[in-house]
Design a protein around this motif. Structure first.
Motif, PDB file in Angstrom:
ATOM      1  N   GLN A 111       0.827  -1.208   0.000  1.00 35.01           N
ATOM      2  CA  GLN A 111       0.000   0.000   0.000  1.00 35.01           C
ATOM      3  C   GLN A 111       0.863   1.261   0.000  1.00 35.01           C
ATOM      4  OE1 GLN A 111      -3.266   0.121  -0.407  1.00 35.01           O
ATOM      5  NE2 GLN A 111      -3.249   2.351  -0.383  1.00 35.01           N
ATOM      6  N   ALA A 112       2.077   1.173   0.561  1.00 37.45           N
ATOM      7  CA  ALA A 112       2.973   2.331   0.592  1.00 37.45           C
ATOM      8  C   ALA A 112       3.317   2.797  -0.816  1.00 37.45           C
ATOM      9  CB  ALA A 112       4.243   1.985   1.365  1.00 37.45           C
ATOM     10  N   PHE A 113       3.327   1.884  -1.779  1.00 33.84           N
ATOM     11  CA  PHE A 113       3.611   2.234  -3.177  1.00 33.84           C
ATOM     12  C   PHE A 113       2.580   3.235  -3.688  1.00 33.84           C
ATOM     13  CE2 PHE A 113       4.014   1.697  -7.723  1.00 33.84           C
ATOM     14  CZ  PHE A 113       5.336   1.329  -7.932  1.00 33.84           C
ATOM     15  N   VAL A 114       1.317   2.995  -3.354  1.00 35.54           N
ATOM     16  CA  VAL A 114       0.233   3.873  -3.802  1.00 35.54           C
ATOM     17  C   VAL A 114       0.321   5.230  -3.109  1.00 35.54           C
ATOM     18  CG1 VAL A 114      -2.274   4.103  -3.983  1.00 35.54           C
ATOM     19  CG2 VAL A 114      -1.203   1.852  -4.246  1.00 35.54           C
ATOM     20  N   THR A 115       0.619   5.231  -1.822  1.00 39.37           N
ATOM     21  CA  THR A 115       0.731   6.484  -1.080  1.00 39.37           C
ATOM     22  C   THR A 115       1.839   7.364  -1.644  1.00 39.37           C
ATOM     23  OG1 THR A 115      -0.031   5.350   0.924  1.00 39.37           O
ATOM     24  CG2 THR A 115       1.048   7.482   1.218  1.00 39.37           C
ATOM     25  N   LEU A 116       2.970   6.754  -1.954  1.00 37.40           N
ATOM     26  CA  LEU A 116       4.070   7.511  -2.550  1.00 37.40           C
ATOM     27  C   LEU A 116       3.646   8.137  -3.879  1.00 37.40           C
ATOM     28  CD1 LEU A 116       7.062   5.111  -1.803  1.00 37.40           C
ATOM     29  CD2 LEU A 116       6.748   7.423  -0.874  1.00 37.40           C
ATOM     30  N   GLY A 149      -2.791  -3.163   4.738  1.00 38.00           N
ATOM     31  CA  GLY A 149      -4.217  -3.090   4.473  1.00 38.00           C
ATOM     32  C   GLY A 149      -4.680  -4.475   4.075  1.00 38.00           C
ATOM     33  N   ASN A 150      -5.049  -5.287   5.054  1.00 37.69           N
ATOM     34  CA  ASN A 150      -5.318  -6.695   4.799  1.00 37.69           C
ATOM     35  C   ASN A 150      -6.677  -6.949   4.152  1.00 37.69           C
ATOM     36  OD1 ASN A 150      -2.843  -7.377   5.947  1.00 37.69           O
ATOM     37  ND2 ASN A 150      -3.710  -7.511   8.004  1.00 37.69           N
ATOM     38  N   THR A 151      -7.594  -6.026   4.325  1.00 35.15           N
ATOM     39  CA  THR A 151      -8.930  -6.193   3.748  1.00 35.15           C
ATOM     40  C   THR A 151      -9.311  -4.934   2.987  1.00 35.15           C
ATOM     41  OG1 THR A 151     -10.085  -5.277   5.671  1.00 35.15           O
ATOM     42  CG2 THR A 151      -9.588  -7.642   5.715  1.00 35.15           C
ATOM     43  N   VAL A 152     -10.373  -5.029   2.201  1.00 36.74           N
ATOM     44  CA  VAL A 152     -10.833  -3.872   1.436  1.00 36.74           C
ATOM     45  C   VAL A 152     -11.185  -2.731   2.382  1.00 36.74           C
ATOM     46  CG1 VAL A 152     -12.660  -2.993  -0.058  1.00 36.74           C
ATOM     47  CG2 VAL A 152     -11.626  -5.224  -0.533  1.00 36.74           C
ATOM     48  N   SER A 153     -11.846  -3.027   3.481  1.00 37.04           N
ATOM     49  CA  SER A 153     -12.272  -1.969   4.397  1.00 37.04           C
ATOM     50  C   SER A 153     -11.075  -1.284   5.058  1.00 37.04           C
ATOM     51  CB  SER A 153     -13.209  -2.536   5.473  1.00 37.04           C
ATOM     52  OG  SER A 153     -12.563  -3.562   6.217  1.00 37.04           O
ATOM     53  N   THR A 154     -10.070  -2.075   5.465  1.00 35.77           N
ATOM     54  CA  THR A 154      -8.905  -1.452   6.090  1.00 35.77           C
ATOM     55  C   THR A 154      -8.097  -0.660   5.068  1.00 35.77           C
ATOM     56  OG1 THR A 154      -7.588  -3.474   5.794  1.00 35.77           O
ATOM     57  CG2 THR A 154      -8.700  -3.189   7.907  1.00 35.77           C
ATOM     58  N   ARG A 155      -8.058  -1.110   3.806  1.00 33.07           N
ATOM     59  CA  ARG A 155      -7.360  -0.346   2.779  1.00 33.07           C
ATOM     60  C   ARG A 155      -8.041   0.989   2.558  1.00 33.07           C
ATOM     61  NH1 ARG A 155      -6.579  -5.447   0.301  1.00 33.07           N
ATOM     62  NH2 ARG A 155      -8.440  -5.249  -0.997  1.00 33.07           N
ATOM     63  N   LEU A 158      -7.254   3.183   5.652  1.00 28.12           N
ATOM     64  CA  LEU A 158      -5.849   3.563   5.618  1.00 28.12           C
ATOM     65  C   LEU A 158      -5.599   4.618   4.552  1.00 28.12           C
ATOM     66  CD1 LEU A 158      -2.877   3.036   6.481  1.00 28.12           C
ATOM     67  CD2 LEU A 158      -2.785   1.285   4.706  1.00 28.12           C
ATOM     68  N   ALA A 159      -6.158   4.404   3.363  1.00 34.08           N
ATOM     69  CA  ALA A 159      -5.943   5.349   2.270  1.00 34.08           C
ATOM     70  C   ALA A 159      -6.486   6.732   2.617  1.00 34.08           C
ATOM     71  CB  ALA A 159      -6.591   4.815   0.995  1.00 34.08           C
ATOM     72  N   ARG A 160      -7.683   6.770   3.196  1.00 27.37           N
ATOM     73  CA  ARG A 160      -8.272   8.068   3.545  1.00 27.37           C
ATOM     74  C   ARG A 160      -7.410   8.792   4.574  1.00 27.37           C
ATOM     75  NH1 ARG A 160     -13.374   5.417   3.438  1.00 27.37           N
ATOM     76  NH2 ARG A 160     -13.309   5.187   5.704  1.00 27.37           N
ATOM     77  N   LYS A 161      -6.957   8.086   5.585  1.00 25.52           N
ATOM     78  CA  LYS A 161      -6.174   8.698   6.658  1.00 25.52           C
ATOM     79  C   LYS A 161      -4.823   9.181   6.148  1.00 25.52           C
ATOM     80  CE  LYS A 161      -5.916   6.590  10.591  1.00 25.52           C
ATOM     81  NZ  LYS A 161      -5.749   5.491  11.570  1.00 25.52           N
ATOM     82  N   VAL A 162      -4.154   8.328   5.363  1.00 22.90           N
ATOM     83  CA  VAL A 162      -2.802   8.663   4.914  1.00 22.90           C
ATOM     84  C   VAL A 162      -2.839   9.740   3.843  1.00 22.90           C
ATOM     85  CG1 VAL A 162      -0.725   7.771   3.817  1.00 22.90           C
ATOM     86  CG2 VAL A 162      -1.900   6.395   5.528  1.00 22.90           C
ATOM     87  N   LEU A 163      -3.701   9.573   2.833  1.00 20.27           N
ATOM     88  CA  LEU A 163      -3.727  10.523   1.729  1.00 20.27           C
ATOM     89  C   LEU A 163      -4.162  11.907   2.181  1.00 20.27           C
ATOM     90  CD1 LEU A 163      -5.203   8.292  -1.133  1.00 20.27           C
ATOM     91  CD2 LEU A 163      -2.811   8.769  -0.611  1.00 20.27           C
ATOM     92  N   ALA A 164      -4.929  11.964   3.275  1.00 19.74           N
ATOM     93  CA  ALA A 164      -5.362  13.264   3.785  1.00 19.74           C
ATOM     94  C   ALA A 164      -4.193  14.100   4.283  1.00 19.74           C
ATOM     95  CB  ALA A 164      -6.382  13.073   4.907  1.00 19.74           C
TER      96      ALA A 164
END
Length: 208
Positions: A111-116, A149-155, A158-164
């Protein structure tokens, strides 16, 4: 369409709707994955590249169960594939040269790849100091398990929190916000005496 056998994944559906409609390469997510192998970082999973593409388009990182896949005009699709390939190349060079991660399979959490990708979208030429701090974010988040992010919901969460935390108008505050999320010390440090399992992030960290 195909629920009896192996169903189409989101990347397949996106390519079916938007890919191969123009002469330039890449024109599919699969072509992006193939072309990136010249950087000798291994094959990037198409599902990760599809998430990266969605983030660069300003869409949620994971497609909702009831949402319609985006249908782009020819010029929009061509630009989306081109930008995804360019950003992925930038991420790979950062991971290899700054973070010290020489191969995709060694990246503890994908998931870190996407955040970067979101960070480089807003700040394509970060300062040496920012690159150093982003490397710390990669390693600290991997040690803490913060990137998983092991599941769709956690991804999604995680994405909302990090990308914000990634702000288009401030590279410095973006980096500081990411580091703030991983500031606490990890509860457990991987031990070389533990059983080695390359599918686990801890073992990948030990290999690195």
């Amino acid at each position: 369409i195909n629920s009896a056998g192996k169903s189409l994944d989101d990347a397949d559906v996106f390519d079916a709707l938007n890919g191969s409609r123009f002469q330039s390469r890449p024109s599919t997510i699969s072509e992006i994955s193939s072309d990136l192998q010249k950087l000798e970082f291994g094959r990037i999973e198409e599902r990760i590249l599809h998430r990266l593409l969605r983030v660069l388009l300003g869409l949620p990182v994971v497609e909702g169960a009831r949402s319609e896949p985006p249908r782009l005009a020819d010029t929009e699709a061509e630009e989306a594939y081109r930008r995804t390939a360019a950003t992925a190349s930038q991420i790979i060079l950062f991971l290899k040269n700054d973070a010290g991660i020489p191969h995709y399979d060694l990246l503890p959490y994908k998931q870190a790849f996407v955040t970067l990708g979101r960070f480089f979208q807003f700040h394509p030429h970060p300062t040496p100091r920012s690159r150093e701090l982003l490397s710390r974010w990669i390693w600290r988040g991997a040690l803490k398990g913060a990137h998983q992010g092991n599941t769709v919901s956690t991804r999604k969460v995680l994405a909302r929190k990090v990308l914000a935390h990634i702000l288009p108008d401030s590279e410095e505050r973006s980096v500081d916000g990411l580091l703030e999320m991983v500031k606490d010390r990890p509860a457990v440090i991987p031990d070389v005496a533990d059983r080695f399992n390359f599918r686990c992030a801890a073992s990948k960290l030990l290999a690195l």
